[in-house]
Write a protein that holds these residues in place. Structure first.
Motif, PDB file in Angstrom:
ATOM      1  N   GLN A 374     -54.480 102.586  64.561  1.00 52.96           N
ATOM      2  CA  GLN A 374     -54.099 103.448  63.447  1.00 52.96           C
ATOM      3  C   GLN A 374     -54.780 104.813  63.546  1.00 52.96           C
ATOM      4  N   ASN A 375     -56.046 104.814  63.928  1.00 52.91           N
ATOM      5  CA  ASN A 375     -56.793 106.066  63.998  1.00 52.91           C
ATOM      6  C   ASN A 375     -56.330 106.963  65.131  1.00 52.91           C
ATOM      7  N   VAL A 376     -56.161 106.410  66.336  1.00 52.63           N
ATOM      8  CA  VAL A 376     -55.788 107.270  67.463  1.00 52.63           C
ATOM      9  C   VAL A 376     -54.365 107.792  67.304  1.00 52.63           C
ATOM     10  N   ALA A 377     -53.478 107.002  66.687  1.00 55.15           N
ATOM     11  CA  ALA A 377     -52.103 107.457  66.461  1.00 55.15           C
ATOM     12  C   ALA A 377     -52.065 108.559  65.413  1.00 55.15           C
ATOM     13  N   SER A 378     -52.802 108.361  64.329  1.00 49.64           N
ATOM     14  CA  SER A 378     -52.865 109.387  63.290  1.00 49.64           C
ATOM     15  C   SER A 378     -53.410 110.693  63.851  1.00 49.64           C
ATOM     16  N   TYR A 379     -54.455 110.606  64.668  1.00 48.28           N
ATOM     17  CA  TYR A 379     -55.072 111.818  65.207  1.00 48.28           C
ATOM     18  C   TYR A 379     -54.108 112.561  66.137  1.00 48.28           C
ATOM     19  N   LEU A 380     -53.395 111.818  66.987  1.00 45.55           N
ATOM     20  CA  LEU A 380     -52.463 112.459  67.914  1.00 45.55           C
ATOM     21  C   LEU A 380     -51.350 113.186  67.160  1.00 45.55           C
ATOM     22  N   ALA A 381     -50.736 112.496  66.192  1.00 50.48           N
ATOM     23  CA  ALA A 381     -49.542 113.031  65.539  1.00 50.48           C
ATOM     24  C   ALA A 381     -49.859 113.992  64.400  1.00 50.48           C
ATOM     25  N   LEU A 382     -50.860 113.669  63.586  1.00 48.85           N
ATOM     26  CA  LEU A 382     -51.094 114.445  62.371  1.00 48.85           C
ATOM     27  C   LEU A 382     -52.197 115.479  62.504  1.00 48.85           C
ATOM     28  N   ASP A 383     -53.151 115.287  63.398  1.00 46.66           N
ATOM     29  CA  ASP A 383     -54.190 116.284  63.617  1.00 46.66           C
ATOM     30  C   ASP A 383     -53.841 117.195  64.801  1.00 46.66           C
ATOM     31  N   LEU A 384     -53.598 116.599  65.956  1.00 42.46           N
ATOM     32  CA  LEU A 384     -53.228 117.402  67.123  1.00 42.46           C
ATOM     33  C   LEU A 384     -51.780 117.863  67.064  1.00 42.46           C
ATOM     34  N   GLN A 385     -50.960 117.202  66.260  1.00 43.99           N
ATOM     35  CA  GLN A 385     -49.538 117.507  66.107  1.00 43.99           C
ATOM     36  C   GLN A 385     -48.796 117.457  67.444  1.00 43.99           C
ATOM     37  N   LEU A 386     -49.237 116.557  68.321  1.00 41.40           N
ATOM     38  CA  LEU A 386     -48.516 116.316  69.563  1.00 41.40           C
ATOM     39  C   LEU A 386     -47.436 115.271  69.326  1.00 41.40           C
ATOM     40  N   ASP A 387     -46.425 115.269  70.162  1.00 41.68           N
ATOM     41  CA  ASP A 387     -45.255 114.408  69.973  1.00 41.68           C
ATOM     42  C   ASP A 387     -45.669 112.931  69.970  1.00 41.68           C
ATOM     43  N   TRP A 388     -45.404 112.256  68.872  1.00 46.01           N
ATOM     44  CA  TRP A 388     -45.778 110.847  68.722  1.00 46.01           C
ATOM     45  C   TRP A 388     -45.134 109.969  69.791  1.00 46.01           C
ATOM     46  N   ARG A 389     -43.992 110.389  70.334  1.00 47.42           N
ATOM     47  CA  ARG A 389     -43.308 109.567  71.340  1.00 47.42           C
ATOM     48  C   ARG A 389     -44.115 109.497  72.643  1.00 47.42           C
ATOM     49  N   GLU A 390     -44.910 110.544  72.910  1.00 45.94           N
ATOM     50  CA  GLU A 390     -45.809 110.490  74.064  1.00 45.94           C
ATOM     51  C   GLU A 390     -46.839 109.370  73.873  1.00 45.94           C
ATOM     52  N   ARG A 424     -52.749 110.041  56.575  1.00 44.60           N
ATOM     53  CA  ARG A 424     -53.546 110.747  57.570  1.00 44.60           C
ATOM     54  C   ARG A 424     -54.966 110.202  57.539  1.00 44.60           C
ATOM     55  N   PHE A 425     -55.456 109.727  58.664  1.00 39.72           N
ATOM     56  CA  PHE A 425     -56.785 109.137  58.722  1.00 39.72           C
ATOM     57  C   PHE A 425     -57.843 110.221  58.927  1.00 39.72           C
ATOM     58  N   ASN A 426     -58.854 110.187  58.069  1.00 39.99           N
ATOM     59  CA  ASN A 426     -60.026 111.035  58.242  1.00 39.99           C
ATOM     60  C   ASN A 426     -60.923 110.335  59.262  1.00 39.99           C
ATOM     61  N   ILE A 427     -60.918 110.833  60.490  1.00 40.04           N
ATOM     62  CA  ILE A 427     -61.540 110.101  61.587  1.00 40.04           C
ATOM     63  C   ILE A 427     -63.042 109.916  61.374  1.00 40.04           C
ATOM     64  N   VAL A 428     -63.720 110.933  60.879  1.00 39.87           N
ATOM     65  CA  VAL A 428     -65.168 110.807  60.671  1.00 39.87           C
ATOM     66  C   VAL A 428     -65.458 109.766  59.598  1.00 39.87           C
ATOM     67  N   LYS A 429     -64.705 109.793  58.502  1.00 41.38           N
ATOM     68  CA  LYS A 429     -64.907 108.796  57.442  1.00 41.38           C
ATOM     69  C   LYS A 429     -64.616 107.388  57.956  1.00 41.38           C
ATOM     70  N   GLN A 430     -63.531 107.247  58.699  1.00 39.06           N
ATOM     71  CA  GLN A 430     -63.194 105.943  59.276  1.00 39.06           C
ATOM     72  C   GLN A 430     -64.316 105.460  60.203  1.00 39.06           C
ATOM     73  N   SER A 431     -64.880 106.384  60.978  1.00 39.54           N
ATOM     74  CA  SER A 431     -65.957 106.024  61.900  1.00 39.54           C
ATOM     75  C   SER A 431     -67.150 105.464  61.138  1.00 39.54           C
ATOM     76  N   LYS A 432     -67.524 106.132  60.069  1.00 42.72           N
ATOM     77  CA  LYS A 432     -68.690 105.713  59.299  1.00 42.72           C
ATOM     78  C   LYS A 432     -68.418 104.449  58.494  1.00 42.72           C
ATOM     79  N   ASP A 433     -67.150 104.238  58.115  1.00 39.17           N
ATOM     80  CA  ASP A 433     -66.801 103.023  57.362  1.00 39.17           C
ATOM     81  C   ASP A 433     -66.785 101.786  58.255  1.00 39.17           C
TER      82      ASP A 433
END
Length: 506
Positions: A374-390, A424-433
């Motif tokens: 969930q985290n790596v997919a959210s970061y790719l698509a919603l933070d980096l805004q790279l094509d989710w199909r990749e 959208r996952f807040n990666i730092v918060k998820q890391s600490k949780d």
């Protein structure tokens, strides 16, 4: 007349609870009754598995459809199925051929997705008219849904679907008992001359790797992975041997198999009793069931898992943990194109520890936890805004438990294209949780092994003196003077265009 069934094994690599085999065994009784009246009547079953080169080619985006981890798992599973079949007097072949007065029926697990349906259409068109029937058997439902047969009253959203008329939908569904496993002699092979006619294919060897269509890059890695003395990466959560026997060992089934992993998770470790509390873990074997690779290849039946969970509840405990076990919208989102950034995401070299650690685990083992996905997919698509199909294609290539519907459906959701709330996952918060002390990221990122918990999820916050003290210099990606890169600059959430609905951070 000779009646021959070809069991075309697809994603149902098992003998237990198999709808295709149940259909075949039902016809066996009819054939035996006819034989009592006509001595020329015969009944044979030819189990077949095909390594389809189309499943090993490279996609238009340059990703392997099947990488070395899943190729090895599939090889293991096919070899195990052969052993299971030999144990009941049958065997496994790659292609059938028959001559003379023969009525052949090809049975296989029914498919619903586009590439698999194209294969079905091609097979139908190639069959000789009048002498061979192709009959897919539906086996993809755990139970019958309490909706109309044409699903015209099926809700669009998950919440109304689950809470039909104020009651959980599962309370209205009955999971039937698993289908009996075939016994010795239940799947009689055709005569030896018919098997010999399939030469050079045989029941003794699997196709060499170059013949199944793996790309050159995947071929070299697969050759290493498939060596008998090859050991899995010791950093992985656990080994994942393919096959029905290994699956049943992880689960425990009251059938005549020396079963190891289903048995371990339910009965030996009692891990099922705490699944709800541990399911978001990322290190170790038992924080979740890890059944997914065996379920995805059909080595393990979900109905058998449900049956064993009910048995466990009766014998041990019934709680929230045992309960839990038991299409895209139109979008005008403009995805960025950045091949270097995409490759950094794939290699786990972004400078975002939780994302990097999960991507390195996937690259080294073919496995990633649900929380990580969930985290790596959210970061790719919603933070980096790279094509989710990749991202979806990369997961298809590497995941041991790849399933077309689960993978592509979850990526559509992660990219915010399902019509509901965008999560959208807040990666730092998820890391600490979920990795409070940083044990997981240190396990996969040796660069951060001496970085204290205060900075391990945000190493870019260390000053130069702290970087020197903890042996981790932060700098530009690719700079030989740095040990770990700074994270990429990302667009602020407010700049996302194309998302007209609520965006919620987790």
């Amino acid at each position: 007349m000779r009646t021959r069934f070809v069991w075309w094994v697809r994603n149902d690599l098992r003998l237990h609870d198999n709808p295709c085999l149940a259909r075949i065994l039902a016809h066996k009784g009819e054939a035996e009754a006819r034989r009592s009246r006509d001595a020329s009547e015969s009944f044979h079953v030819l189990p077949v598995f095909l390594f389809d080169p189309r499943q090993y080619r490279r996609t238009a985006r340059g990703c392997d459809k099947t990488g070395p981890f899943r190729a090895k798992f599939l090889y293991d599973s096919v070899l195990d199925l052969r052993q299971q079949l030999r144990g009941i007097g049958s065997d496994l072949l790659v292609a059938p051929r028959g001559e003379g007065d023969t009525h052949t029926t090809i049975l296989c697990q029914e498919q619903v997705t586009s590439e698999e349906l194209r294969v079905d259409r091609a097979l139908r068109s190639a069959l000789p008219a009048g002498s061979c029937q192709f009959k897919p058997v539906w086996g993809g439902s755990l139970s019958e849904l309490p909706y109309r047969q044409d699903l015209s009253d099926l809700p669009d959203g998950f919440t109304p679907f689950r809470n039909k008329a104020g009651r959980p939908v599962e309370s209205r569904c009955e999971v039937r008992a698993p289908i009996k496993r075939p016994g010795n002699g239940d799947l009689p092979l055709p005569p030896a001359d018919a098997l010999a006619a399939a030469a050079p294919l045989s029941c003794t060897a699997l196709p060499p790797l170059p013949e199944i269509g793996l790309s050159e890059a995947a071929l070299g890695e697969a050759s290493r992975t498939l060596r008998r003395d090859a050991a899995p990466d010791p950093r992985g959560v656990m080994p994942f041997p393919g096959g029905e026997a290994a699956a049943l060992a992880r689960h425990y089934l009251a059938i005549s198999l020396a079963a190891p992993w289903l048995k371990h998770y339910l009965w030996d470790s009692d891990a099922l009793a705490t699944y709800f509390e541990t399911r978001n873990g990322m290190l170790g074997a038992d924080y979740s069931s890890k059944f997914a690779p065996w379920l995805a290849h059909g080595c393990l039946s979900p109905r058998q898992v449900a049956h064993e969970c009910r048995r466990y509840e009766g014998a041990r405990v019934q709680n929230k943990s045992t309960y839990w076990m038991g299409g895209p919208i139109g979008s005008h989102q403009s995805w960025r194109s950045d091949a270097q950034l995409l490759q950094r995401w794939k290699d786990g070299e972004l400078g975002v520890p939780l994302v990097d650690a999960n991507m390195r685990e996937l690259k080294a083992t073919g496995f990633m936890s649900n929380r990580g996905r969930q985290n790596v997919a959210s970061y790719l698509a919603l933070d980096l805004q790279l094509d989710w199909r990749e991202g979806a294609e990369h997961f298809e290539a590497l995941l041991l438990d790849y399933d077309v519907c689960s993978n592509w459906g979850n990526w559509v959701s992660a990219a915010g294209l399902t019509g509901g709330r965008v999560n959208r996952f807040n990666i730092v918060k998820q890391s600490k949780d979920y990795d409070t002390d940083g044990a997981y990221v240190r396990h996969w990122l040796p660069e951060l092994k001496d970085v204290p918990s205060q900075f391990v999820h945000e190493p870019w916050k260390m000053g130069r003196a702290e970087q020197e003290r903890f042996g981790c210099r932060i700098g530009t990606h690719g700079d030989a003077a740095s040990d770990y890169p700074n994270p990429p600059k990302i667009s602020p959430l407010a700049s996302y265009h194309g998302f007209r609905h609520d965006i919620m951070e987790s």
